[in-house]
Design a protein around this motif. Structure first.
Motif, PDB file in Angstrom:
ATOM      1  N   ALA A  60      -2.421  -3.490  10.980  1.00 57.16           N
ATOM      2  CA  ALA A  60      -1.529  -4.441  11.654  1.00 57.16           C
ATOM      3  C   ALA A  60      -0.065  -4.186  11.315  1.00 57.16           C
ATOM      4  N   ARG A  61       0.198  -3.516  10.193  1.00 55.36           N
ATOM      5  CA  ARG A  61       1.571  -3.304   9.747  1.00 55.36           C
ATOM      6  C   ARG A  61       1.771  -1.855   9.301  1.00 55.36           C
ATOM      7  N   THR A  62       3.016  -1.422   9.309  1.00 54.66           N
ATOM      8  CA  THR A  62       3.370  -0.086   8.831  1.00 54.66           C
ATOM      9  C   THR A  62       4.276  -0.227   7.616  1.00 54.66           C
ATOM     10  N   PRO A  63       3.851   0.251   6.455  1.00 53.84           N
ATOM     11  CA  PRO A  63       4.646   0.050   5.236  1.00 53.84           C
ATOM     12  C   PRO A  63       5.816   1.018   5.128  1.00 53.84           C
ATOM     13  N   ARG A  64       6.852   0.565   4.450  1.00 50.34           N
ATOM     14  CA  ARG A  64       7.978   1.421   4.093  1.00 50.34           C
ATOM     15  C   ARG A  64       7.702   1.952   2.696  1.00 50.34           C
ATOM     16  N   ILE A  65       7.710   3.266   2.551  1.00 46.95           N
ATOM     17  CA  ILE A  65       7.256   3.924   1.326  1.00 46.95           C
ATOM     18  C   ILE A  65       8.381   4.762   0.727  1.00 46.95           C
ATOM     19  N   ALA A  66       8.542   4.669  -0.593  1.00 50.56           N
ATOM     20  CA  ALA A  66       9.532   5.475  -1.308  1.00 50.56           C
ATOM     21  C   ALA A  66       8.829   6.369  -2.317  1.00 50.56           C
ATOM     22  N   TYR A  67       9.279   7.605  -2.407  1.00 49.46           N
ATOM     23  CA  TYR A  67       8.747   8.553  -3.395  1.00 49.46           C
ATOM     24  C   TYR A  67       9.745   8.712  -4.527  1.00 49.46           C
ATOM     25  N   LEU A  68       9.240   8.706  -5.752  1.00 49.78           N
ATOM     26  CA  LEU A  68      10.066   8.927  -6.937  1.00 49.78           C
ATOM     27  C   LEU A  68       9.425   9.996  -7.794  1.00 49.78           C
ATOM     28  N   SER A  69      10.161  11.063  -8.060  1.00 46.87           N
ATOM     29  CA  SER A  69       9.662  12.112  -8.950  1.00 46.87           C
ATOM     30  C   SER A  69      10.077  11.790 -10.374  1.00 46.87           C
ATOM     31  N   VAL A  70       9.484  12.467 -11.332  1.00 46.66           N
ATOM     32  CA  VAL A  70       9.788  12.208 -12.734  1.00 46.66           C
ATOM     33  C   VAL A  70      11.226  12.585 -13.063  1.00 46.66           C
ATOM     34  N   SER A  71      11.848  13.422 -12.247  1.00 47.81           N
ATOM     35  CA  SER A  71      13.250  13.788 -12.461  1.00 47.81           C
ATOM     36  C   SER A  71      14.195  12.682 -12.021  1.00 47.81           C
ATOM     37  N   GLY A  72      13.675  11.718 -11.270  1.00 46.64           N
ATOM     38  CA  GLY A  72      14.511  10.666 -10.718  1.00 46.64           C
ATOM     39  C   GLY A  72      14.921  10.952  -9.287  1.00 46.64           C
ATOM     40  N   GLY A  73      14.559  12.119  -8.783  1.00 48.74           N
ATOM     41  CA  GLY A  73      14.877  12.474  -7.411  1.00 48.74           C
ATOM     42  C   GLY A  73      13.834  11.949  -6.442  1.00 48.74           C
ATOM     43  N   SER A  74      14.072  12.197  -5.178  1.00 44.96           N
ATOM     44  CA  SER A  74      13.146  11.753  -4.154  1.00 44.96           C
ATOM     45  C   SER A  74      13.075  12.809  -3.050  1.00 44.96           C
ATOM     46  N   ALA A  75      12.510  12.423  -1.916  1.00 42.03           N
ATOM     47  CA  ALA A  75      12.298  13.368  -0.820  1.00 42.03           C
ATOM     48  C   ALA A  75      12.609  12.692   0.498  1.00 42.03           C
ATOM     49  N   GLY A  76      13.544  13.284   1.242  1.00 42.11           N
ATOM     50  CA  GLY A  76      13.913  12.740   2.530  1.00 42.11           C
ATOM     51  C   GLY A  76      13.206  13.436   3.669  1.00 42.11           C
ATOM     52  N   ALA A  77      13.793  13.392   4.837  1.00 41.94           N
ATOM     53  CA  ALA A  77      13.208  14.034   6.014  1.00 41.94           C
ATOM     54  C   ALA A  77      13.147  15.546   5.813  1.00 41.94           C
ATOM     55  N   GLY A  78      12.144  16.156   6.427  1.00 39.91           N
ATOM     56  CA  GLY A  78      12.023  17.604   6.358  1.00 39.91           C
ATOM     57  C   GLY A  78      11.368  18.136   5.102  1.00 39.91           C
ATOM     58  N   THR A  79      10.785  17.275   4.284  1.00 35.66           N
ATOM     59  CA  THR A  79      10.068  17.698   3.087  1.00 35.66           C
ATOM     60  C   THR A  79       8.574  17.475   3.287  1.00 35.66           C
ATOM     61  N   TYR A  80       7.770  18.149   2.472  1.00 37.70           N
ATOM     62  CA  TYR A  80       6.325  17.944   2.621  1.00 37.70           C
ATOM     63  C   TYR A  80       5.891  16.577   2.109  1.00 37.70           C
ATOM     64  N   ILE A  81       6.706  15.949   1.257  1.00 40.86           N
ATOM     65  CA  ILE A  81       6.425  14.569   0.857  1.00 40.86           C
ATOM     66  C   ILE A  81       6.537  13.656   2.076  1.00 40.86           C
TER      67      ILE A  81
END
Length: 293
Positions: A171-192
């Motif tokens: 019924a809903r689509t969640p907003r998801i954030a990725y956090l790596s141990v380095s403190g970085g993340s992954a935006g568009a165009g990544t395999y994450i």
């Protein structure tokens, strides 16, 4: 898949097939007469995943040194194999018929191996499932395992289709954030991002305009709002002074998020055949989030 990746993958596949056909697929006596090399070796963690997916157990002569590390999800039987790394002396000692490198790893080592009579296969960088399929097809052709590669691709496609069905039923689509141990993340165009979208979620970091891999940003972490937080490499990654998210207070609110899901690092050290496993775990986290609402 972009046209550039398609052209590189097609050219590389053609070169690999022509270079390895006589060595890997010739009758045993002729192959031994041509060179004393046998089997397939993987020189890195990323290459391990592809080799294990396509090459029969009895034809694998070595896997990377990382196969014994917590970051690897290789099966237990593979941990007893000889260990390899992107070093010419070690690979000349192992003398495989084919050495598989991750993207950008072959370099001078690969050229030295080719002069010695070994054959080199280098994976194309992948950020989506199309590129994963391309690598699988190319490796399958280079090792005489085209049918095995096709079977892996068919399995991935079936599982991706099932995740689409699961997403459509929510019924809903969640907003998801990725956090790596380095403190970085992954935006568009990544395999994450690819895995999050395949699972039926919205990558909130990409939604905020980020493209590619992002660096540690405590201020952004303090303002980031997500329904689900994905983390990886915290439990089974490498110890490093760059693991800022373990120590910096700004990341604590994300690490303490009630809907946090830790994805095993070995599923996505790169975009490989196990990326679909990571996507399925994200889909499971989405289902749990929706059920708990």
């Amino acid at each position: 898949m972009s046209s550039a990746i398609t052209r590189r993958g097609a050219a590389f596949m053609s070169a690999c097939v022509s270079a390895t056909a006589s060595l890997l697929l010739a009758p045993q006596g002729l192959a031994q007469e041509a060179a004393p090399h046998a089997g397939v070796a993987s020189a890195s963690l990323c290459a391990d995943a592809y080799v294990l997916a396509v090459v029969p157990m009895e034809s694998i002569s070595a896997l990377s040194w990382q196969v014994d590390q917590p970051v690897s999800v290789a099966p237990s039987w593979s941990r007893g194999l000889p260990k390899a790394w992107p070093d010419a002396a070690r690979l000349l000692e192992l003398a495989p018929a084919l050495t598989v490198f991750a993207t950008g790893e072959a370099g001078r080592t690969g050229r030295l191996l080719e002069r010695s009579g070994q054959t080199v296969f280098e994976l194309v960088w992948a950020d989506d499932f199309d590129a994963v399929r391309g690598n699988l097809r190319a490796l399958g052709a280079a090792t005489g395992q085209a049918e095995a590669a096709d079977a892996v691709i068919a399995d991935i496609d079936a599982r991706l289709a099932e995740m689409v069905r699961r997403a459509e039923a929510r019924a809903r689509t969640p907003r998801i954030a990725y956090l790596s141990v380095s403190g970085g993340s992954a935006g568009a165009g990544t395999y994450i991002d690819t895995a999050i979208v395949a699972a039926g979620g919205i990558n909130v970091v990409a939604e905020n305009g980020a493209v590619g891999w992002t660096r540690s940003d405590p201020e952004f972490a303090l303002t980031l709002e997500a329904d689900i937080v994905l983390t990886s490499f915290f439990i089974d990654g490498y110890a490093s002074t760059f693991n800022r998210a373990r120590r910096h207070a700004a990341y604590r609110r994300l690490l303490d998020h009630p809907e946090r899901a830790e994805i095993p690092a070995g599923l996505w050290p790169c975009a490989g055949p196990r990326l679909v496993d990571a996507a399925e775990l994200i889909a499971d986290a989405i289902d749990a989030w929706e059920d708990g609402a």
